[in-house]
Design a protein around this motif. Structure first.
Motif, PDB file in Angstrom:
ATOM      1  N   ARG A   1       0.917  -1.020  -0.008  1.00 41.23           N
ATOM      2  CA  ARG A   1      -0.077  -0.414  -0.051  1.00 41.23           C
ATOM      3  C   ARG A   1       0.674   0.839   0.248  1.00 41.23           C
ATOM      4  N   ALA A   2       2.137   1.123  -0.089  1.00 41.13           N
ATOM      5  CA  ALA A   2       2.988   2.370  -0.426  1.00 41.13           C
ATOM      6  C   ALA A   2       2.623   3.385  -0.970  1.00 41.13           C
ATOM      7  N   VAL A   3       2.919   4.370  -0.918  1.00 36.19           N
ATOM      8  CA  VAL A   3       2.626   5.618  -2.074  1.00 36.19           C
ATOM      9  C   VAL A   3       3.670   5.380  -3.361  1.00 36.19           C
ATOM     10  N   ALA A   4       4.772   5.434  -2.459  1.00 34.59           N
ATOM     11  CA  ALA A   4       6.063   4.926  -3.211  1.00 34.59           C
ATOM     12  C   ALA A   4       6.707   3.983  -2.588  1.00 34.59           C
ATOM     13  N   ALA A   5       7.939   3.557  -2.999  1.00 32.09           N
ATOM     14  CA  ALA A   5       8.792   3.085  -3.198  1.00 32.09           C
ATOM     15  C   ALA A   5      10.316   2.649  -3.739  1.00 32.09           C
ATOM     16  N   ARG A   6      11.590   2.934  -2.694  1.00 23.85           N
ATOM     17  CA  ARG A   6      12.967   2.220  -3.324  1.00 23.85           C
ATOM     18  C   ARG A   6      13.466   1.684  -2.550  1.00 23.85           C
ATOM     19  N   ASN A   7      14.046   1.158  -3.215  1.00 25.26           N
ATOM     20  CA  ASN A   7      14.926  -0.218  -2.190  1.00 25.26           C
ATOM     21  C   ASN A   7      16.428   0.598  -2.185  1.00 25.26           C
ATOM     22  N   LEU A   8      17.371   0.745  -1.518  1.00 24.94           N
ATOM     23  CA  LEU A   8      18.384   1.383  -1.370  1.00 24.94           C
ATOM     24  C   LEU A   8      19.159  -0.039  -1.960  1.00 24.94           C
ATOM     25  N   SER A   9      19.107  -0.964  -1.068  1.00 24.08           N
ATOM     26  CA  SER A   9      19.387  -2.406  -2.109  1.00 24.08           C
ATOM     27  C   SER A   9      18.340  -3.291  -1.333  1.00 24.08           C
ATOM     28  N   PRO A  10      18.424  -3.977  -2.588  1.00 22.78           N
ATOM     29  CA  PRO A  10      17.208  -5.054  -2.756  1.00 22.78           C
ATOM     30  C   PRO A  10      18.523  -6.464  -2.183  1.00 22.78           C
TER      31      PRO A  10
ATOM     32  N   ALA B   1      24.586   2.715  -0.362  1.00 21.03           N
ATOM     33  CA  ALA B   1      24.991   4.477   0.102  1.00 21.03           C
ATOM     34  C   ALA B   1      24.988   5.148  -1.306  1.00 21.03           C
ATOM     35  N   ALA B   2      25.083   4.594  -2.139  1.00 22.84           N
ATOM     36  CA  ALA B   2      25.018   5.088  -3.752  1.00 22.84           C
ATOM     37  C   ALA B   2      23.928   5.485  -3.745  1.00 22.84           C
ATOM     38  N   ASN B   3      23.099   4.883  -3.993  1.00 24.09           N
ATOM     39  CA  ASN B   3      21.575   5.298  -3.628  1.00 24.09           C
ATOM     40  C   ASN B   3      21.251   6.592  -2.508  1.00 24.09           C
ATOM     41  N   LEU B   4      21.217   6.298  -1.722  1.00 22.64           N
ATOM     42  CA  LEU B   4      20.542   7.500  -0.998  1.00 22.64           C
ATOM     43  C   LEU B   4      20.491   8.532  -0.709  1.00 22.64           C
ATOM     44  N   PHE B   5      20.716   9.378  -1.543  1.00 20.26           N
ATOM     45  CA  PHE B   5      20.099  10.531  -1.199  1.00 20.26           C
ATOM     46  C   PHE B   5      18.996  10.745  -2.721  1.00 20.26           C
ATOM     47  N   ALA B   6      19.522   9.828  -3.713  1.00 20.44           N
ATOM     48  CA  ALA B   6      18.321  10.512  -5.018  1.00 20.44           C
ATOM     49  C   ALA B   6      17.350   9.355  -4.928  1.00 20.44           C
ATOM     50  N   HIS B   7      17.717   8.406  -3.524  1.00 22.60           N
ATOM     51  CA  HIS B   7      16.267   8.027  -3.245  1.00 22.60           C
ATOM     52  C   HIS B   7      15.864   9.034  -2.247  1.00 22.60           C
ATOM     53  N   MET B   8      16.256   9.109  -1.603  1.00 16.60           N
ATOM     54  CA  MET B   8      15.367  10.308  -0.684  1.00 16.60           C
ATOM     55  C   MET B   8      14.369  11.102  -1.126  1.00 16.60           C
ATOM     56  N   ALA B   9      15.086  11.866  -2.429  1.00 15.58           N
ATOM     57  CA  ALA B   9      14.795  12.812  -3.057  1.00 15.58           C
ATOM     58  C   ALA B   9      13.675  12.881  -3.542  1.00 15.58           C
ATOM     59  N   GLU B  10      13.980  11.783  -4.411  1.00 15.62           N
ATOM     60  CA  GLU B  10      12.278  11.008  -5.334  1.00 15.62           C
ATOM     61  C   GLU B  10      11.103  10.997  -4.303  1.00 15.62           C
TER      62      GLU B  10
END
Ligand code: TXA
Ligand code: MG
Length: 323
Positions: free
Chosen positions: A262-271, A279-288
């Motif tokens: 039911r998440a409004v949106a979801a990103r996974n930092l590292s499946p 770490a590489a995904n942290l800032f971009a995923h938070m911004a999205e």
């Protein structure tokens, strides 16, 4: 360490090998006129994350982008008249300028720690030939373990980071031996963020203007204050084990969180549960997720070992109450 090359007399071989290693996402230790740097391709988030892992940095301090000169610098930052004056006067050389990040700059958000500004300098020596051969900016902090002295000889680097780098370019002792002076050009008045190899008075003379001085310790504290510059607009809920209605999900690892469908949106930092990738995904995923229209971002628990310490530090800052 796979290889050491002495740059004197071997510059062409050194730059070719280093460029290959950097393209493959590996770390290269290289001499600059100030201190040795631990370099990665500035667009490669995983390579940059490896810098933090190698140094054992408990925090994601933003890194300096090393360029060949003003032309390359413009790809990364917006240079105003003051920046041009300083670059003309001191580049290549031990001056770093912090300027607004250029729109679409080819730099990974981990390099700037998600900030809208970027630190840039054009070093002297073999580093310059390497950056020219590579054709893009190299993100590099000093090549020491966190909390230790900056290395001014290849042996210092080998001793501390020998196992972490693919290649160590040995250019002998550094010419200056002290880090670059850092001047921020992001505000009304130019500000000295870190005293260094070029005296503040010399910079003031070139600018025709006095530098605002950061309070003692403030330059070092600056990255720790990033939360106030760059925190997601949405509140964060850390160590979430079940998703609540209206939340976006920042996941980690392969386990499915209850309510995640039911998440409004979801990103996974590292499946795969890889902290370097996370770490590489942290800032971009938070911004999205920030732009997702959710009420809040729920963050799955992130392990605290290795780069997990820095990731958790950053998340705690982002979750802290806003001033
Ligand atoms: O001489 C030097 O500057 C060496 C050589 C390798 O170039 N590099 C170096 O990097 O000293 P490092 O990471 O040890 O220090 C860079 C400093 C950090 O204190 C960081 O907070 C600051 O630059 N910095 C980087 N980007 C910034 C930004 N956007 N805003 C404010 N400070 C920034
Ligand atoms: Mg350092």
């Amino acid at each position: 360490m796979r290889r050491v090359i002495i740059t004197g007399g071997n510059l062409a071989e050194a730059t070719a090998e280093a460029a290959g290693a950097l393209r493959a996402g590996a770390l290269v230790a290289l001499p600059t006129e100030t201190v040795y740097g631990l370099a990665a391709d500035a667009v490669n988030g995983e390579a940059v994350a490896r810098i933090f892992a190698a140094k054992g940095r408990p925090r994601f301090n933003p890194l300096i982008c090393h360029v060949t000169g003003v032309g390359m610098a413009r790809r990364y930052g917006e240079l105003d008249g003051r920046a041009e004056t300083l670059a003309k006067a001191f580049w290549p050389g031990p001056l770093t300028i912090v300027v607004p990040l250029a729109p679409g700059a080819p730099v990974h958000p981990l390099v700037t720690a998600g900030l809208p500004s970027v630190a840039i300098r054009a070093p002297r020596g073999p580093a310059q030939a390497l950056i020219a051969a590579y054709g893009g900016a190299l993100a590099a902090p000093s090549a020491n373990k966190s909390g230790r002295l900056s290395p001014t000889r290849a042996e210092h680097v080998a001793e501390q980071l020998g196992d972490e780098v693919a290649l160590l370019l040995d250019g002998g002792p550094c010419e200056v031996g002290l880090e670059s002076t850092i001047v921020a050009l992001t505000g009304e008045r130019p500000k000295l963020l870190r005293p260094g190899a070029i005296a503040a008075e010399t910079i003031e003379a070139a600018l025709g203007e006095t530098l605002e001085r950061a309070a003692f310790g403030e330059a070092i504290a600056a990255p720790g204050m990033l939360a106030s510059h760059y925190a997601p607009l949405l509140p964060l809920r850390l160590d979430a084990t079940a998703l609540e209605p209206g939340e976006a999900l920042l996941a980690f690892g392969s386990a499915e969180m209850s309510g995640a469908d039911r998440a409004v949106a979801a990103r996974n930092l590292s499946p795969a549960g890889d902290l370097i990738e996370a770490a590489a995904n942290l800032f971009a995923h938070m911004a999205e997720l920030d732009r997702s229209g959710a009420e809040r971002i729920a963050v799955a628990p992130i392990p605290r070992h290795g780069l997990g310490e820095a990731i958790n530090d950053r998340l705690r800052r982002a979750a802290a109450p806003r001033m």
